[in-house]
Motif scaffolding. Structure first.
Motif, mmCIF file in Angstrom:
data_model
loop_
_atom_site.group_PDB
_atom_site.id
_atom_site.type_symbol
_atom_site.label_atom_id
_atom_site.label_comp_id
_atom_site.label_asym_id
_atom_site.label_seq_id
_atom_site.Cartn_x
_atom_site.Cartn_y
_atom_site.Cartn_z
ATOM 1 N N LEU A 171 0.838 -1.196 0.000
ATOM 2 C CA LEU A 171 0.000 0.000 0.000
ATOM 3 C C LEU A 171 0.874 1.248 0.000
ATOM 4 O O LEU A 171 1.848 1.344 0.742
ATOM 5 C CB LEU A 171 -0.895 0.025 1.245
ATOM 6 N N SER A 220 -3.523 -10.096 -1.334
ATOM 7 C CA SER A 220 -3.611 -9.210 -0.165
ATOM 8 C C SER A 220 -2.435 -9.426 0.785
ATOM 9 O O SER A 220 -2.142 -8.584 1.613
ATOM 10 C CB SER A 220 -4.939 -9.365 0.566
ATOM 11 N N GLU A 221 -1.725 -10.581 0.645
ATOM 12 C CA GLU A 221 -0.543 -10.825 1.477
ATOM 13 C C GLU A 221 0.528 -9.754 1.264
ATOM 14 O O GLU A 221 1.347 -9.515 2.132
ATOM 15 C CB GLU A 221 0.069 -12.200 1.168
ATOM 16 N N LEU A 279 -0.092 -6.554 0.545
ATOM 17 C CA LEU A 279 -0.573 -5.181 0.738
ATOM 18 C C LEU A 279 0.312 -4.423 1.714
ATOM 19 O O LEU A 279 0.474 -3.220 1.625
ATOM 20 C CB LEU A 279 -2.022 -5.185 1.238
ATOM 21 N N GLU A 280 0.870 -5.140 2.702
ATOM 22 C CA GLU A 280 1.698 -4.443 3.677
ATOM 23 C C GLU A 280 3.165 -4.481 3.274
ATOM 24 O O GLU A 280 4.058 -4.254 4.085
ATOM 25 C CB GLU A 280 1.509 -5.047 5.063
#
Lengths: 504, 311
Positions: A192, A206-207, A209-210
């Motif tokens: 992100l 989504s793994e 995203l950070e």
């Protein structure tokens, strides 16, 4: 602002009470248990000091504040020096703080001087911790005030300076170093967007995203990459594990050579540790590179320099005292483990912050004494453990490879209970292998990964605060200092080369 | 896998024997934070009540979406449950994962945390009204820090901006501690964060809280007006609860919810709430379900427009 110790007359009862609180057999038992657990968390890559402190925090809920702090501080102070052990013996940093310890520690152990490297790690880690605790005891408030002056612009300056160190950690080949650095910076953009939360380069997972987790990358690059390289036989001769342990204690001439780098490591470590969100990893890289610049034996660096190892060991351990200073005086965490310690203190009804030094002075001294004892205890553990640990390296190489592989997989999974992280570790391992084959240094890549997010997010925050104007950012004294130092350190070799050709 | 199958059959054979083995409590945040503390304390108290170990497992990432998705995909046998923060009602709208309270068996809500606006201790603004007047005089001048774009405290700052008809500059940090540190250092003008995170800095004289975004005052700041008193109606508190996969057997869900309720009533948990600035608040399964669905609807209808306006 009052300075830690102040006038001795009315403080001494608190110091005495602090001492008495520490020297109870139950408290000492909790401290010993903490140091032992910390050594395990630190020595296993993938398990971090912060994780150890966090997992044990609820247990301390049912005991007194002194016992709870004894255990948690033991873990914290024990984990960082223990993280140097796998860095030295296997080239895998046990915690991110010991990255710079691999650069000289591992070459030393390959030369058959593993004992000396472990000894330096044990002793200089202790010196680093004790020095930073003394800073905490005598100058807590000035150091904390320095930490608070770091806003987004100052973090950008620090990161800029850190990234300029890429050239120094390139091991001679600056062009390849820059290539690795750019790969690191590029990987750091995944996840992100730090300002708008817009997902970047996550390919729908989504793994990611950070962002790409740093620790699995580190385990892969250094651990799996090294194993693959050794298995492929490129390091023929070197493939043999060190048969000799050598002596453990440094001799007098080595001590003399280590004074300067250790002093600088302690200073840099304490101050960088005091800056929130900048910890032992950044501190030790800066200290290592600065001591290289000042050294008369530059050519030994990253080939097994005792000076380089001394600088990195003291720096990453002094960061503990620095981080604790910010945490105790301001109630804001100096790094991840101290953030967890705030929570633990709150559970015991103790509020870190300026008032702590007024309302809970005894506890402050208790904490100081506990940290000193922990520093000595972990040094003793590391000294006693040096011989058997180095012996472990004499087991057949294929077993060692299997062990490292297993530790890497377990460690990268344990961090976030994530299978994705295991894949990240594996990919980083293949990457590390290919980089080794092409003699591309890994140091700059790691710097890019650590500092990329710090530089990007803080530059953009600083530009939000200044409404897009560069002048208010560059005119801040700390930022200006970092910019001047960066320009000077990059420009100096060029200037020297030019002036030399001019003279000829 | 095989153990899970065995346990399900075991459960069917001797009814009411739940739980018969170790349970897993999945926490969506890293070890050490507030969610982790709540989960570990509740988990260890549930252990005593249920007589089996309750092991906390941290699966941080994507604002919690990874942990939520993981739990809802487990077998609905009660042996895997998760911590349910306000983000369970937000992540779907934020686009992090297709998971929402509709897909969860909500067990119990145990606490909520009120949002508040803080400024430096020396600042002249003593109420939200005064602050809003100052901001309206210089639109786009004052900077308010938050804990990250799309985070609950950022949403509260946006709600405040909309309700008070003012234009602020929002500066996201990674987590509340970054926002608070930068306010202490004077790098920003204000910050929105949870009351508990601000309390220690108010007590030590670094910050002052000038408004609590709720319909009632905060027990931590009895002298600070809530927005309701100043004629505003906004605020989205953070909260903490627990959930399991959809389709839990009725008896299992009731047993888990009951154990959480017992843990909630314990002195240990009440003390944790008091010290970390959370409001102890219990909602049972039906009430929590209604509340979470209502929250999800609220974020679904307001978040996109709020975040678009901010960009």
């Amino acid at each position: 602002m009052g300075c830690g110790w102040g006038s001795v007359d009315n403080m001494s009862p608190d110091i005495l009470a602090g001492l008495m609180a520490v020297f109870q057999w139950e408290v000492l038992l909790f401290l010993a248990a903490g140091v032992a657990l910390g050594a395990v968390f630190g020595a296993l890559p993938g398990l971090t000091a912060a994780m150890g402190v966090a997992v044990l925090t609820p247990l301390t809920f049912w005991v007194s504040a002194e016992k709870g702090m004894a255990m948690l501080l033991g873990i914290y102070c024990g984990a960082i020096p223990a993280g140097g052990i796998p860095a030295i013996l296997m080239n895998i940093p046990g915690t991110p703080a010991s990255i710079a310890s691999t650069w000289d520690g591992y070459p030393l152990s390959r030369e058959g001087r593993a004992g000396l490297a472990l000894g330096i790690n044990a002793l200089l880690s202790m010196i680093g911790q004790l020095a930073s605790v003394l800073f905490l005891a005598f100058a807590a408030f000035p150091i904390a005030a320095f930490g608070l002056r770091f806003g987004p612009a100052e973090y950008f300056g620090l990161a800029l300076f850190g990234i300029s160190l890429m050239a120094g950690v390139s091991g001679g080949n600056v062009l390849k170093g820059m290539l690795a650095g750019i790969v690191g910076l590029a990987l750091a953009t995944v996840g992100l967007d730090p300002m708008t939360a817009y997902p970047r380069f996550h390919f729908g997972q989504s793994e990611f995203l950070e962002g790409i987790s740093f620790i699995p990358v580190m385990i892969g690059l250094f651990g799996l990459g090294e194993v693959l390289d050794q298995m492929s036989g490129s390091q023929a001769g070197l493939g043999q594990m060190p048969q000799k342990l050598g002596r453990i204690l440094p001799n007098l001439s080595e001590w003399k050579r280590m004074i300067l780098p250790a002093t600088m490591g302690a200073g840099v470590g304490t101050f960088v540790g005091a800056i929130p969100a900048a910890g032992g990893d950044i501190a030790s890289v800066i200290a290592w590179e600065q001591s290289r610049r000042m050294s008369r034996k530059k050519e030994e660096y990253s080939k097994g320099s005792v000076e380089g190892l001394a600088a990195s060991c003291t720096a990453c351990n002094s960061a503990i005292g620095g981080a604790m200073t910010t945490m105790l005086t301001l109630g804001i965490p100096g790094d991840a483990p101290s953030a967890v310690l705030i929570g633990a203190l709150l559970i015991h009804g103790v509020q870190p912050g300026p008032l702590l030094f007024r309302d809970h002075r005894t506890l402050v001294y208790t904490i100081i004494f506990l940290m000193m004892l922990a520093a000595v205890a972990i040094a003793a553990v590391n000294m006693l453990g040096a011989r058997p640990l180095a012996k472990a390296l004499q087991i057949p190489q294929r077993w060692l490879w299997a062990g490292i592989l297993l530790m890497g997989i377990v460690g990268s999974f344990a961090l976030n209970n994530s299978v994705t992280d295991v894949w990240v570790m594996s990919a980083a391992g293949v990457g590390g292998f290919l980089f080794r084959k092409a003699s591309i240094p890994l140091g700059p890549l790691v710097l890019g990964l650590i500092l990329g997010p710090m530089m990007e997010s803080n530059l953009r925050r600083a530009l939000i605060l200044s409404r897009g104007d560069w002048m208010p950012i560059l005119s801040k004294p700390i930022v200006l200092f970092f910019v001047v130092v960066t320009v000077a350190s990059l420009g100096w070799p060029v200037w020297k080369a030019v002036s030399r050709t001019g003279r000829k | 896998m095989s153990t899970a199958g065995l346990a399900v059959t075991g459960c069917g054979r001797e009814r009411g024997a739940f739980p018969a083995r170790e349970m897993k409590l999945v926490v969506q945040a890293a070890a050490g934070g507030l969610s982790d503390s709540v989960s570990r304390i509740i988990g260890s108290l549930m252990e005593k009540e249920l007589g089996v170990p309750v092991v906390c497992e941290n699966r941080p990432g994507a604002a919690g979406a990874l942990a939520f998705s993981y739990v809802v995909r487990r077998a609905p046998d009660g042996y895997t449950i998760g911590h349910a923060p306000v983000e369970i009602a937000m992540v779907r709208t934020l686009g992090y994962a297709d998971v929402s309270p509709q897909k969860m068996e909500l067990l119990s809500l145990v606490s909520k945390t009120q949002p508040a606006l803080a400024v430096q201790a020396g600042a002249a603004w003593k109420t939200l009204g005064v602050f809003a007047d100052a901001v309206r005089r210089r639109p786009g001048h004052y900077v308010v820090a938050n804990s990250g774009t799309g985070s609950i405290w950022h949403v509260n700052a946006l709600l405040m901006e909309r309700a008070a008809k003012m234009r602020l500059v929002h500066c996201p940090f990674s987590g509340s501690s970054g926002a608070i540190t930068n306010l202490l250092g004077g790098h920003v003008d204000a910050a929105v964060a949870g009351v508990g995170e601000l309390a220690s800095h108010v007590r030590s004289g670094g910050l002052q809280v000038i408004s609590v975004f709720d319909q009632t005052r905060s027990p931590l700041f009895p002298d600070v007006a809530c927005v309701q008193e100043e004629g505003f109606d906004f605020g989205a508190s953070a909260w903490s609860g627990f959930f399991g996969p959809l389709g839990l057997p009725e008896a299992v869900a009731a047993r888990l919810s009951g154990a959480i309720q017992t843990a909630f009533a314990s002195a240990e948990f009440q003390k944790l709430c008091e010290e970390r600035g959370m409001t102890a608040l219990y909602l049972d399964r039906a009430a929590f379900r209604e509340f979470a669905l209502e929250q999800a609807g609220f974020f679904e209808s307001t978040l996109p427009a709020l975040l678009r306006g901010a960009a």
